[in-house]
Write a protein that holds these residues in place. Structure first.
Motif, mmCIF file in Angstrom:
data_model
loop_
_atom_site.group_PDB
_atom_site.id
_atom_site.type_symbol
_atom_site.label_atom_id
_atom_site.label_comp_id
_atom_site.label_asym_id
_atom_site.label_seq_id
_atom_site.Cartn_x
_atom_site.Cartn_y
_atom_site.Cartn_z
ATOM 1 N N SER A 191 -1.162 -2.064 -6.649
ATOM 2 C CA SER A 191 -1.937 -1.073 -6.138
ATOM 3 C C SER A 191 -1.469 0.485 -5.467
ATOM 4 O O SER A 191 -2.321 0.815 -4.941
ATOM 5 C CB SER A 191 -1.965 -2.061 -4.575
ATOM 6 N N THR A 192 -0.124 0.450 -6.022
ATOM 7 C CA THR A 192 -0.035 1.502 -4.751
ATOM 8 C C THR A 192 -0.386 2.533 -5.930
ATOM 9 O O THR A 192 -0.377 3.380 -5.313
ATOM 10 C CB THR A 192 1.799 1.882 -5.269
ATOM 11 N N ALA A 210 5.659 -5.131 2.934
ATOM 12 C CA ALA A 210 6.717 -3.931 3.148
ATOM 13 C C ALA A 210 7.561 -4.316 4.843
ATOM 14 O O ALA A 210 8.164 -4.115 5.010
ATOM 15 C CB ALA A 210 5.513 -2.580 3.808
ATOM 16 N N LYS A 211 5.945 -4.995 5.751
ATOM 17 C CA LYS A 211 6.927 -5.262 6.963
ATOM 18 C C LYS A 211 7.642 -6.135 6.623
ATOM 19 O O LYS A 211 8.478 -6.164 7.308
ATOM 20 C CB LYS A 211 5.341 -5.782 7.724
ATOM 21 N N GLN A 230 1.536 1.136 0.186
ATOM 22 C CA GLN A 230 0.140 1.291 0.322
ATOM 23 C C GLN A 230 -0.679 -0.073 1.147
ATOM 24 O O GLN A 230 -0.081 -0.976 1.247
ATOM 25 C CB GLN A 230 -0.353 0.938 -1.229
ATOM 26 N N ASN A 231 -1.326 0.193 1.650
ATOM 27 C CA ASN A 231 -1.712 0.031 3.077
ATOM 28 C C ASN A 231 -2.176 -2.171 2.028
ATOM 29 O O ASN A 231 -1.990 -2.203 2.686
ATOM 30 C CB ASN A 231 -3.220 0.113 3.493
ATOM 31 N N LYS A 232 -2.679 -1.758 1.413
ATOM 32 C CA LYS A 232 -2.795 -3.199 0.639
ATOM 33 C C LYS A 232 -1.668 -4.060 0.204
ATOM 34 O O LYS A 232 -1.203 -5.211 0.319
ATOM 35 C CB LYS A 232 -3.678 -3.249 -0.585
#
Length: 186
Positions: free
Chosen positions: A95-96, A39-40, A32-34
């Motif tokens: 947040s997913t 994730a990076k 999710q973008n948040k």
């Protein structure tokens, strides 16, 4: 060979058959973008261990599609990324559950990739959405190390073991974002 983000790989496979026949290993990072920062870190960790990833942050086509609010092109970019991946790692946080794209990515890649779910720090055992409970769940750094060991070609095992051998140390870049089995037990 050095691992990299597959978006930069010179060969983009239009056919999964060609991709599978060449035994290409690559992990599609779904998040999710948040959770982009976490994730990076995960994508960079996999690359440093010699594992190719598809991480959308570097996909210029996807960025321009998002900026122009073109869902058809976004979908096409995501499908290409999944088609060029052998594995999918779904990064899960609180947040997913609000993500619009993670369920799509899972659905599209469910029978195309080896699907695993990586829980960020503090996700309770019953806190996973039902649509991802059927996947392999990675709750801590030890689980991740085992998953990566099983995923890679046996010729690369020494590289992986060298890169990931100190998974329990304070130097592990994922220590702050994932649970650590050793500290959780003691």
């Amino acid at each position: 060979m050095t691992a990299l983000n597959r978006y930069y790989w010179p060969t983009k496979y239009e056919s999964r058959k060609t991709f599978i026949n060449q035994n290409v290993k690559c992990v599609f990072i779904s998040y999710q973008n948040k959770d982009k920062t976490e994730a990076k870190k995960i994508a960079d960790y996999l690359i440093s261990a010699g594992i190719n990833v598809y991480f959308d942050e570097y996909d210029g086509d996807l960025k321009s599609s998002n900026q122009s609010s073109n869902p058809n092109n976004v979908t096409e970019s995501l499908c290409k990324g999944i088609n060029n991946s052998s594995h999918m790692l779904v990064v899960v946080s609180p947040s997913t559950i609000i993500s619009k794209w993670v369920p799509f990515e899972i659905g599209y890649g469910y029978d195309k990739t080896d699907l695993s779910v990586l829980c960020l720090k503090g996700i309770p055992k019953g806190g996973l959405p039902e649509y991802i409970r059927t996947a392999k769940i990675i709750r801590d750094l030890w689980d991740l190390k085992l998953k990566l060991r099983n995923m890679i070609d046996s010729n690369n095992t020494p590289l992986l073991e060298t890169k990931l051998s100190n998974y329990e140390t304070n130097l592990n870049p994922l220590r702050g974002i994932m649970d650590n089995l050793i500290n959780d037990i003691y």
